[in-house]
Design an enzyme around this catalytic site. Structure first.
Site, PDB file in Angstrom:
ATOM      1  CD  GLU A 160      -3.550  -5.832   4.229  1.00  0.00           C
ATOM      2  OE1 GLU A 160      -4.414  -5.014   4.538  1.00  0.00           O
ATOM      3  OE2 GLU A 160      -2.190  -5.715   4.406  1.00  0.00           O
ATOM      4  CD  GLU A 191      -2.864  -1.104   2.282  1.00  0.00           C
ATOM      5  OE1 GLU A 191      -2.904   0.031   3.132  1.00  0.00           O
ATOM      6  OE2 GLU A 191      -3.930  -1.872   2.451  1.00  0.00           O
TER       7      GLU A 191
END
Ligand code: GBH
Length: 474
Positions: free
Chosen positions: A378, A172
């Protein structure tokens, strides 16, 4: 947990990865053990007012010492893959120079334990814990940090490349760049509009350089990056709302997908950022490094953004917005956008539960970008779980969340999306960044006073689901 006999059994490929994920600073603890240096998250969490209740990752869930039991628990759930991250300051306490052997040894032991249990290690090199000395030298807005990252990647690969085949460079980068350097709600807590844009570029450059370094050591290594992607919606059909959604989609999704997969920044986003930076930090050749072909793309998905044009900034997560309008926005140049809800049920993070959005994101990436194997690295939800009088932790809302999102994955696969695996976030309750221990994402409950682990209903449901759906859905 409820189970309907008439439910259609979703189908998954026989080699689908059934995993769960964690990250170093969120679980390891042992912050000063075996020569580990300080990271920006140590500094940030020890600065009063930055993390809820003054929580830190000093102890976390003590995974550093409990990894053997933790891997045994993974095996008992039937996980076929485990996604974890390496702490850069364990390997290089100052971010430079030779490897700290004692720090690397922890990951050798962890990987050996996983392999002994037939669990595939999925290693992430950077889940936000930059060595503090590199931040002191300028952090990600300094170009040299990209080169330092590639050197660190080489050290980790030299130690573990014989045993680890799945490598993720960054987790991320949007968060590292825009929450860390522009909104200031993540470490290092800087609030500079341009710094986030420049940091994003150097993170991506580091990703490209690290990918090349790993490939030069092992041509067969599977190397990827994980992005946090959001499904999009507008509050109304107005032109203003649609433009707001284009801007947020641009900065959140396309500003990372386009350089990595297509070798260019999206022109409309570059234009939106005209008052923020002239992109003078981008050098010839950078974008070809950044678009070094990937073996896989990791997608982290939690919710959908519902966007509306606004007079003044309202923060995405209802936290860290600051009192002064644009200062706390993680969307430089597009501060005048607000985020609303459509009345769907929400998690403890106040994020709407929207499983269809995961399918949309997967189909969109598969359609709009050159083909690359996808993995959901995720997906999960926080709920305020507590043990009942019998000590059991019942979390039917999390079961429903995971079931819905896994079914969305199966639908995407049926439509031809090349999705190869799913990692629940998170295996354990852990340190949830600026929310400290106040938000529980785990399939396994952790009593922080005793470090006792208790599988929640969702953990047992996941184990059962892996058994039922894990063999091609038969
Ligand atoms: C993921 O980020 C992370 O990879 C993982 O480490 C994390 O535990 C998980 O999500 C759950 O949050 O309230 O202003 O401090 C997903 C994107 C960005 C969502 C930061 C939470 C909090 C911002 N996350 N955001 S703020």
């Amino acid at each position: 947990y409820p189970q309907s006999e008439t439910d259609i059994q979703p189908r998954f490929p026989a080699d689908f990865r059934w995993g769960a994920a964690t990250a170093a600073y969120q679980v390891e603890g042992a912050a000063r053990t075996d020569g580990r240096g300080p990271s920006i998250w140590d500094t940030f969490s020890h600065t009063p007012g930055r993390v809820l209740n003054g929580d830190t990752g000093d102890e976390a869930i003590d995974h550093y010492h409990r990894y053997r039991d933790d891997v045994a628990l993974m095996a008992s759930l039937g996980l076929t893959a485990y996604r974890f991250s390496v702490s850069w300051p364990r390997v290089q306490p100052t971010g430079r120079g030779p490897a700290n052997a004692a720090g690397l040894d922890f990951y050798r032991r962890l990987v050996d334990e996983l392999l002994a249990h037939d669990i595939e290690p999925w290693l992430t090199l950077y889940h936000w814990d930059l060595p503090q000395e590199l931040e002191d030298a300028g952090g990600w807005p300094a170009r040299d940090t990209a080169a330092r990252f590639a050197e660190y990647a080489s050290l980790v690969h030299d130690a573990l490349g014989d045993r680890v085949k799945r490598w993720t460079t960054l987790n991320e980068p949007w968060c590292s760049a825009f929450l860390g350097y522009t909104a200031g709600v993540h470490a290092p807590g800087r609030r500079e509009r341009a710094a986030g844009v420049v940091a994003a570029h150097h993170l991506l450059l580091g990703h490209g350089l690290a990918t090349q370094a790993i490939r030069s050591r092992d041509a067969d290594a599977q190397v990827g990056i994980t992005l946090n992607l959001y499904a999009m919606a507008t509050a109304t059909d107005s032109d203003a709302d649609r433009d707001a959604a284009r801007r947020i989609d641009g900065l959140q999704n396309r500003f990372f997908l386009d350089p990595v997969l297509c070798g260019r920044y999206p022109g409309d986003v570059v234009a939106d950022l005209a008052g923020v930076t002239d992109f003078g930090h981008v050098r010839d050749g950078d974008l070809s490094t950044i678009s070094t072909p990937l073996s896989m793309l990791g997608v982290n998905y939690y919710t959908r953004y519902v966007v509306t044009a606004a007079e003044s900034h309202a923060n995405v997560d209802g936290h860290g917005g600051g009192g002064d309008g644009s200062a706390g926005s993680p969307f430089p140049g597009s501060e005048h956008v607000a985020f609303t809800h459509r009345g769907l049920p929400v998690t403890h993070m106040d994020w709407e539960i929207d499983a269809a959005g995961l399918g949309e994101v997967l189909r969109r990436v598969a359609t709009d970008y050159p083909s690359v194997p996808l993995y959901v690295t995720e997906n999960g939800a926080a709920f305020p779980d507590e043990p009942g009088p019998d000590g059991a932790v019942d979390d039917p809302s999390r079961v429903e969340y995971l079931d819905g999102h896994l079914r969305a994955c199966a639908d995407a696969i049926a439509d031809g999306v090349p999705l190869g695996g799913y990692f629940a976030w998170s295996l354990f309750d852990n340190f949830e960044w600026s929310w400290g221990y106040d938000r529980r994402f785990g399939l396994v409950y952790v009593d922080y006073a005793t470090q006792r682990r208790t599988p929640k209903t969702s953990a047992n449901w996941y184990a059962d689901t892996i058994r039922r759906w894990g063999n091609g859905g038969r």
